[in-house]
Design a protein around this motif. Sequence first.
Motif, short mmCIF file in Angstrom:
data_model
loop_
_atom_site.label_atom_id
_atom_site.label_comp_id
_atom_site.label_asym_id
_atom_site.label_seq_id
_atom_site.Cartn_x
_atom_site.Cartn_y
_atom_site.Cartn_z
N GLU A 8 0.80 -1.07 -0.01
CA GLU A 8 -0.19 -0.06 0.06
C GLU A 8 0.82 1.26 -0.03
O GLU A 8 0.63 2.24 -0.89
CB GLU A 8 -1.07 0.06 1.18
CG GLU A 8 -2.02 -1.14 1.04
CD GLU A 8 -2.69 -1.22 2.49
OE1 GLU A 8 -2.68 -0.46 3.49
OE2 GLU A 8 -3.66 -2.26 2.39
N LEU A 9 1.82 1.35 0.73
CA LEU A 9 2.89 2.41 0.86
C LEU A 9 3.86 2.77 -0.51
O LEU A 9 3.77 3.47 -0.93
CB LEU A 9 3.80 2.21 2.00
CG LEU A 9 4.85 3.32 2.17
CD1 LEU A 9 4.24 4.73 2.59
CD2 LEU A 9 5.75 2.94 3.36
N TYR A 10 3.87 1.37 -1.09
CA TYR A 10 4.67 1.51 -2.50
C TYR A 10 3.51 2.01 -3.41
O TYR A 10 4.10 2.82 -4.23
CB TYR A 10 5.20 0.14 -2.88
CG TYR A 10 5.97 0.02 -3.98
CD1 TYR A 10 7.30 0.32 -3.98
CD2 TYR A 10 5.38 -0.40 -5.08
CE1 TYR A 10 8.17 0.18 -5.13
CE2 TYR A 10 6.00 -0.58 -6.42
CZ TYR A 10 7.32 -0.16 -6.44
OH TYR A 10 8.00 -0.31 -7.43
N MET A 14 4.57 5.47 -5.46
CA MET A 14 5.01 5.41 -6.89
C MET A 14 3.68 5.78 -7.84
O MET A 14 3.89 5.80 -8.91
CB MET A 14 5.01 3.99 -7.49
CG MET A 14 6.46 3.12 -6.63
SD MET A 14 7.85 4.31 -7.27
CE MET A 14 8.06 3.81 -8.86
N GLU A 15 2.71 6.31 -6.79
CA GLU A 15 1.49 6.81 -7.58
C GLU A 15 0.82 5.90 -8.72
O GLU A 15 0.54 6.15 -9.66
CB GLU A 15 1.71 8.29 -8.20
CG GLU A 15 2.05 9.23 -7.12
CD GLU A 15 2.58 10.43 -7.87
OE1 GLU A 15 2.60 10.77 -8.98
OE2 GLU A 15 3.07 11.37 -7.06
N LEU A 16 0.83 4.55 -8.27
CA LEU A 16 -0.01 3.42 -8.88
C LEU A 16 -1.28 3.57 -9.10
O LEU A 16 -1.82 4.00 -7.91
CB LEU A 16 0.85 2.13 -8.76
CG LEU A 16 2.19 1.90 -9.00
CD1 LEU A 16 2.85 0.88 -8.23
CD2 LEU A 16 2.66 2.10 -10.19
N GLU A 17 -1.98 3.01 -9.93
CA GLU A 17 -3.34 2.92 -10.10
C GLU A 17 -4.16 2.13 -8.98
O GLU A 17 -5.11 2.58 -8.37
CB GLU A 17 -3.78 2.45 -11.40
CG GLU A 17 -3.38 3.32 -12.70
CD GLU A 17 -4.18 4.72 -12.76
OE1 GLU A 17 -5.62 4.55 -12.37
OE2 GLU A 17 -3.76 5.81 -12.90
N ASN A 18 -3.68 0.83 -8.84
CA ASN A 18 -4.08 0.20 -7.88
C ASN A 18 -3.39 -0.76 -6.94
O ASN A 18 -2.05 -0.94 -7.43
CB ASN A 18 -5.26 -0.73 -8.39
CG ASN A 18 -4.62 -1.58 -9.75
OD1 ASN A 18 -3.76 -2.06 -9.46
ND2 ASN A 18 -5.41 -1.61 -10.77
N GLU A 21 -1.33 -3.92 -8.93
CA GLU A 21 -0.35 -3.50 -9.67
C GLU A 21 0.84 -3.36 -8.95
O GLU A 21 2.05 -3.81 -9.16
CB GLU A 21 -0.48 -2.12 -10.53
CG GLU A 21 0.75 -1.64 -11.28
CD GLU A 21 0.42 -0.36 -12.14
OE1 GLU A 21 0.99 -0.13 -12.86
OE2 GLU A 21 -1.14 0.27 -12.08
N SER A 22 0.84 -2.61 -7.80
CA SER A 22 1.85 -2.47 -6.90
C SER A 22 2.22 -3.76 -6.34
O SER A 22 3.48 -4.16 -5.97
CB SER A 22 1.70 -1.44 -5.95
OG SER A 22 0.40 -1.98 -5.01
N GLY A 23 1.27 -4.57 -5.96
CA GLY A 23 1.50 -6.10 -5.32
C GLY A 23 2.23 -6.78 -6.64
O GLY A 23 3.38 -7.63 -6.02
N LYS A 24 2.08 -6.83 -7.71
CA LYS A 24 2.88 -7.45 -9.02
C LYS A 24 4.38 -6.98 -8.87
O LYS A 24 5.15 -7.86 -8.92
CB LYS A 24 2.17 -7.11 -10.23
CG LYS A 24 0.79 -8.09 -10.72
CD LYS A 24 0.44 -7.80 -11.92
CE LYS A 24 -0.30 -9.04 -12.57
NZ LYS A 24 -0.66 -8.61 -13.85
#
Length: 92
Positions: A8-10, A14-18, A21-24
């Motif tokens: 969640e912090l990542y 990184m201003e990722l959509e969801n 995506e960051s989990g991947k």
Amino acid sequence: MTKQEFIELYQKNMELENKKESGKLVNGFLSTLEEILIKGEDLTIVGFGKFETKLQGARTCRNPKTGEEIQVAEKKIVKFKVGKTFADKVAK
């Protein structure tokens, strides 16, 4: 911090959509790191640190409960040595 909290912090940093995506991305990094270390190779990230495997020799230990001596076989262990830049940031 748990892995989920890290994801969640990542995502936020990184201003990722969801979160998916960051989990991947996080899981991809971790599995790549595992692959490198399993092969016996080191990973150095300049300014951050170095991940490496070392061979810990066989040794005799003592069971603290019974006092009995136990032979522990040699094994590979993972070590992390923090980089100076990162260490300086944490020390502030």
